[in-house]
Design an enzyme around this catalytic site. Structure first.
Site, short mmCIF file in Angstrom:
data_model
loop_
_atom_site.label_atom_id
_atom_site.label_comp_id
_atom_site.label_asym_id
_atom_site.label_seq_id
_atom_site.Cartn_x
_atom_site.Cartn_y
_atom_site.Cartn_z
N LYS A 229 1.67 -2.99 6.80
CA LYS A 229 2.18 -3.16 5.44
C LYS A 229 3.68 -2.92 5.39
O LYS A 229 4.42 -3.65 4.72
CB LYS A 229 1.44 -2.21 4.49
CG LYS A 229 -0.01 -2.58 4.23
CD LYS A 229 -0.11 -3.94 3.56
CE LYS A 229 -1.53 -4.34 3.27
NZ LYS A 229 -1.64 -5.66 2.62
N SER B 42 0.82 -1.20 0.00
CA SER B 42 0.00 0.00 0.00
C SER B 42 0.86 1.25 0.00
O SER B 42 1.98 1.26 0.54
CB SER B 42 -0.90 -0.01 1.24
OG SER B 42 -1.48 1.25 1.47
N TYR C 110 -2.65 0.21 10.14
CA TYR C 110 -2.71 -0.52 8.87
C TYR C 110 -1.45 -0.28 8.06
O TYR C 110 -0.83 -1.22 7.55
CB TYR C 110 -3.95 -0.08 8.07
CG TYR C 110 -3.91 -0.54 6.63
CD1 TYR C 110 -4.12 -1.87 6.30
CD2 TYR C 110 -3.66 0.37 5.60
CE1 TYR C 110 -4.08 -2.29 4.98
CE2 TYR C 110 -3.62 -0.05 4.28
CZ TYR C 110 -3.82 -1.38 3.97
OH TYR C 110 -3.77 -1.79 2.67
#
Length: 425
Positions: free
Chosen positions: A228, A198, A224
């Site tokens: 990643k 991402s 989040y």
């Protein structure tokens, strides 16, 4: 050359669209998905017989020791299975006795997204497993059963706001799940992986457009994004330590849209966490109004819609994002596989997948097929103001670039939503 590709999270939004492209490219696809973020296979289904009245060789439930029950049948989803051969539940847990996997053969035995993939492509996935990546024994059995050449790893929790509220859940699912997958792959001798990463790994961008040389892990604004970045670093370290490992890190910007047929698209469970599906649900009447998170970002849209607000002395400088059509993104994965199997590929390489064009929330609203009501609310924790990709490296090394524009993103998203107002239900 065609390969057997294990796709984790393959029943989800980006996963299912990528499976379309993989099948059309001639690859064999095995899908693993615990269906936490996607529609599950239909419940209470009967065993699928073969043409001769028996069962096909692959239509069995393997036990941990590789044996099979006496009649080699596929168990019912609701627990009507033979003693000892249990089926993993949706959340990755197992019924008492634990060990078995369920191979679903035939379109009616698949999650609805993958059943529709069959309709779109005329081809079936090799197998589907309702398995969590946290379930190491079940995951290992899949690699025993199939000769996997490469893994495309989508499976992860992915909502920025939710990750701020539930960080531990995100770290366990995204990081521990990835670690388990990598360990199982290593034991099976499968050392090629394409990772669904991402743009959040870049944190608050130091320059725009952001290319792959931009520092990662600095100024990341949400758990989040941290998951990643951690998973990327683990894979890069692995490829450095063991030269047999080959890793492609695909840093997505903002996937939107749907397959042009309108048969598959984004079907979030609960309120959408992403902009375009929320706009589509408001347009179809499923949601009352769109909330625009923040009117105080240091951005400038310069679009027609903003000029109307200037006249009203209500200038809303909303966050700007680089949106990419999900089918362009899916094509990027096929290009990444081709690169990985080329003779000159070594180690780990990261590629941005985006369009290189920033779009504000209000510009997206204005571009959508139908007008919708919206309101300005406070910023959402964890968001950054502007993020736009430089995708020159992907074009140079993968021969890939996004070709679908904002109008097509919106038109395809509306076609999916209008034809499927309640998603796959």
């Amino acid at each position: 050359m065609n390969h057997t590709v294990l796709v984790t999270g393959g029943a989800g939004f980006v996963g299912s669209h990528t499976v379309v492209e993989l099948l059309l490219a001639g690859h064999q696809v095995v899908v693993v998905d615990n269906c936490v973020n996607s529609a599950a296979p239909p419940a209470n289904i009967a065993p699928l017989p073969s043409v001769n009245g028996g069962h096909d060789k692959d239509d069995t439930v393997p036990s941990v020791n590789g044996g099979h029950d006496k009649d080699d049948t596929v168990p019912f989803v609701n627990g009507g299975h033979d003693k000892g051969d249990t089926v993993p539940s949706v959340n990755g847990e197992h019924d008492k006795g634990s060990p078995a996997l369920l191979t679903r053969r035939g379109v009616k035995h698949l999650p609805p997204s993958l059943a529709r993939v069959h309709t779109i492509t005329g081809k079936e996935v090799t197998a589907f497993y309702t398995v969590s990546l946290l379930d190491r024994p079940a995951l290992s059995q899949i690699f025993v059963k199939h000769k996997v050449d490469v893994v495309i790893h989508f499976a992860a929790l992915k909502a920025v706001g939710e990750s701020v509220e539930m960080p531990l859940t995100y770290y366990v699912n995204n990081v521990t799940g990835t670690l388990t997958l990598l360990e199982v792959m290593s034991e099976a001798g499968v050392k090629k992986i394409v990772y669904s990463s991402s743009a959040t790994v870049y944190g608050t961008p130091q320059y725009l457009p952001t290319d792959e040389r931009h520092p990662t892990g600095q100024g990341v604004t949400n758990p989040y994004g941290h998951t990643k970045h951690f998973c990327e670093q683990i894979m890069k370290d692995l490829a450095t330590a063991d030269k047999e490992w080959q890793v492609v890190l695909l840093r997505y910007f903002n996937p939107v849209g749907a397959h042009e047929s309108g048969m598959i698209g984004e079907d979030p469970r609960g309120p959408p966490n992403n902009l375009l599906p929320y706009i589509a649900q408001v347009a179809v009447g499923k949601r009352e109004i769109l909330s625009v998170y923040g009117d105080d970002y240091d951005t400038a849209d310069g679009t027609d819609i903003l000029s109307r607000y200037v006249a009203l002395k209500q200038v809303y400088s909303t966050g700007v994002r680089d949106y990419i059509h999900v089918m362009d993104l899916a094509g990027g994965h096929v290009a990444a596989l081709d690169k990985m199997f080329s003779e000159d590929f070594k180690g780990s390489v990261a590629y941005n997948l985006g369009t290189g064009r920033g779009v504000s929330v209000l510009e997206m609203v204005d571009a959508f097929t139908r007008k919708i009501p919206y309101k300005i609310v406070g910023r959402r924790e964890g968001d950054v103001a502007t993020m736009v990709a430089c995708c020159a490296l992907a074009e140079l090394q993968l021969g890939w670039r996004a070709t679908r524009d904002l109008n097509q993103m919106c038109a395809d998203a509306w076609r999916w939503q209008s034809q499927n107002p309640d998603g796959y239900v």
